[in-house]
Design a protein around this motif. Structure first.
Motif, short mmCIF file in Angstrom:
data_model
loop_
_atom_site.label_atom_id
_atom_site.label_comp_id
_atom_site.label_asym_id
_atom_site.label_seq_id
_atom_site.Cartn_x
_atom_site.Cartn_y
_atom_site.Cartn_z
N GLN A 149 4.79 2.34 13.87
CA GLN A 149 3.46 2.09 13.29
C GLN A 149 3.55 1.79 11.80
O GLN A 149 2.86 0.91 11.30
N ALA A 150 4.41 2.50 11.09
CA ALA A 150 4.55 2.29 9.65
C ALA A 150 5.17 0.92 9.36
O ALA A 150 4.81 0.27 8.37
N SER A 151 6.08 0.46 10.20
CA SER A 151 6.67 -0.87 10.02
C SER A 151 5.62 -1.96 10.16
O SER A 151 5.60 -2.92 9.39
N VAL A 152 4.75 -1.80 11.13
CA VAL A 152 3.65 -2.74 11.33
C VAL A 152 2.69 -2.66 10.14
O VAL A 152 2.26 -3.68 9.60
N GLU A 153 2.36 -1.45 9.73
CA GLU A 153 1.43 -1.26 8.62
C GLU A 153 1.98 -1.84 7.32
O GLU A 153 1.24 -2.41 6.52
N PHE A 154 3.29 -1.71 7.07
CA PHE A 154 3.86 -2.27 5.85
C PHE A 154 3.66 -3.78 5.81
O PHE A 154 3.30 -4.33 4.76
N ASN A 155 3.89 -4.46 6.92
CA ASN A 155 3.72 -5.90 6.95
C ASN A 155 2.29 -6.29 6.57
O ASN A 155 2.07 -7.20 5.77
N LYS A 156 1.33 -5.58 7.11
CA LYS A 156 -0.08 -5.84 6.79
C LYS A 156 -0.37 -5.51 5.32
O LYS A 156 -0.99 -6.29 4.61
N TRP A 157 0.12 -4.36 4.87
CA TRP A 157 -0.11 -3.91 3.50
C TRP A 157 0.46 -4.91 2.50
O TRP A 157 -0.20 -5.27 1.52
N LEU A 158 1.68 -5.38 2.74
CA LEU A 158 2.32 -6.30 1.81
C LEU A 158 1.54 -7.61 1.73
O LEU A 158 1.33 -8.15 0.63
N GLY A 159 1.10 -8.13 2.88
CA GLY A 159 0.30 -9.36 2.86
C GLY A 159 -0.96 -9.20 2.03
O GLY A 159 -1.31 -10.08 1.25
N GLU A 160 -1.62 -8.05 2.19
CA GLU A 160 -2.83 -7.79 1.40
C GLU A 160 -2.48 -7.58 -0.07
O GLU A 160 -3.16 -8.09 -0.95
N ARG A 161 -1.42 -6.83 -0.33
CA ARG A 161 -1.00 -6.50 -1.70
C ARG A 161 -0.65 -7.76 -2.48
O ARG A 161 -0.96 -7.90 -3.66
N LEU A 162 0.03 -8.71 -1.83
CA LEU A 162 0.44 -9.94 -2.50
C LEU A 162 -0.58 -11.07 -2.35
O LEU A 162 -0.35 -12.17 -2.84
N GLY A 163 -1.69 -10.79 -1.66
CA GLY A 163 -2.72 -11.80 -1.47
C GLY A 163 -2.30 -12.92 -0.55
O GLY A 163 -2.77 -14.04 -0.67
N LEU A 164 -1.42 -12.61 0.40
CA LEU A 164 -0.89 -13.63 1.30
C LEU A 164 -1.72 -13.79 2.56
O LEU A 164 -1.62 -14.80 3.24
N GLU A 165 -2.52 -12.78 2.90
CA GLU A 165 -3.26 -12.80 4.16
C GLU A 165 -4.65 -12.23 3.94
O GLU A 165 -4.86 -11.41 3.05
N ASP A 166 -5.57 -12.66 4.78
CA ASP A 166 -6.89 -12.05 4.75
C ASP A 166 -6.88 -10.82 5.65
O ASP A 166 -5.86 -10.44 6.20
N ALA A 167 -8.01 -10.18 5.82
CA ALA A 167 -8.09 -8.93 6.57
C ALA A 167 -7.71 -9.09 8.04
O ALA A 167 -7.34 -8.13 8.69
N THR A 168 -7.77 -10.31 8.58
CA THR A 168 -7.42 -10.52 9.99
C THR A 168 -5.93 -10.70 10.17
O THR A 168 -5.45 -10.81 11.29
N GLY A 169 -5.18 -10.75 9.05
CA GLY A 169 -3.75 -10.95 9.16
C GLY A 169 -3.34 -12.41 9.19
O GLY A 169 -2.19 -12.73 9.35
N GLU A 170 -4.29 -13.32 9.02
CA GLU A 170 -3.98 -14.75 9.04
C GLU A 170 -3.94 -15.26 7.61
O GLU A 170 -4.64 -14.77 6.73
N ASP A 171 -3.14 -16.29 7.38
CA ASP A 171 -3.04 -16.90 6.07
C ASP A 171 -4.40 -17.45 5.68
O ASP A 171 -5.03 -18.18 6.44
#
Length: 177
Positions: A149-171
């Motif tokens: 779960q933490a591995s999945v959460e990190f991927n989401k967190w990093l995208g949000e942190r770096l502004g790479l993805e919106d809340a849905t996880g899409e670019d």
């Protein structure tokens, strides 16, 4: 050795009313690849074994490996996640800042950078458990599920942190000027 479905933790939910409180559960086991396969099956996660005989679970943006290393009392179980997104060497300071924040705020996975010979930078997350003398089955299951779960959460967190993805996880296609 098999996993009782009731032993898979229910994070954030109510306790299982069918599980007697105070019941001693979870015998001590030395986990192996078959046990992890059973857990992944129960979680409904696809998995395969690679050329090096390591178990892996693929996601679209990363793949997580479940590895057993060492001998006897030094036997280690490691969960290592390789994130697919590549970065340039010029982006490494920004990545270090982000992963330092993650590593400071969370217990796992601990994340680090890996730069290949062509200069592509990727992130790797890792957590390890010493299992040589055996481990409580409930502890092993809960920890492994938490690491996934933490591995999945990190991927989401990093995208949000770096502004790479919106809340849905899409670019989101937007860039800041």
């Amino acid at each position: 050795m098999s996993i009782d479905p009731s032993s898979i933790p229910n994070f954030g939910g109510q306790p299982d009313p069918n599980q007697p409180s105070g019941e001693a559960s979870g015998s001590v086991v030395i986990p192996d690849q078959d046990l992890v396969k059973q857990l992944l099956d129960q979680m409904g996660l696809k998995h395969a074994v690679d050329d090096e005989d390591d178990l892996l679970a693929p996601w679209e943006e990363f793949r997580t490996y479940f590895m057993f290393r060492g001998e006897e009392q030094q036997h280690v179980f490691a969960v290592r996640t390789f994130y697919e997104r590549t970065y340039s060497v010029d982006e490494k300071p920004q990545l270090h800042e982000a992963i330092d924040e993650w590593n400071h705020l969370t217990l796992w996975p601990k994340v680090y950078t890996n730069t290949d010979d062509e200069g592509a930078v990727r992130l790797i997350g890792e957590a390890q458990m010493l299992i040589g003398m055996g481990v409580n089955l409930d502890h092993f299951v809960a920890t492994t599920v938490s690491w996934i779960q933490a591995s999945v959460e990190f991927n989401k967190w990093l995208g949000e942190r770096l502004g790479l993805e919106d809340a849905t996880g899409e670019d989101d296609g937007d860039s800041e000027d």
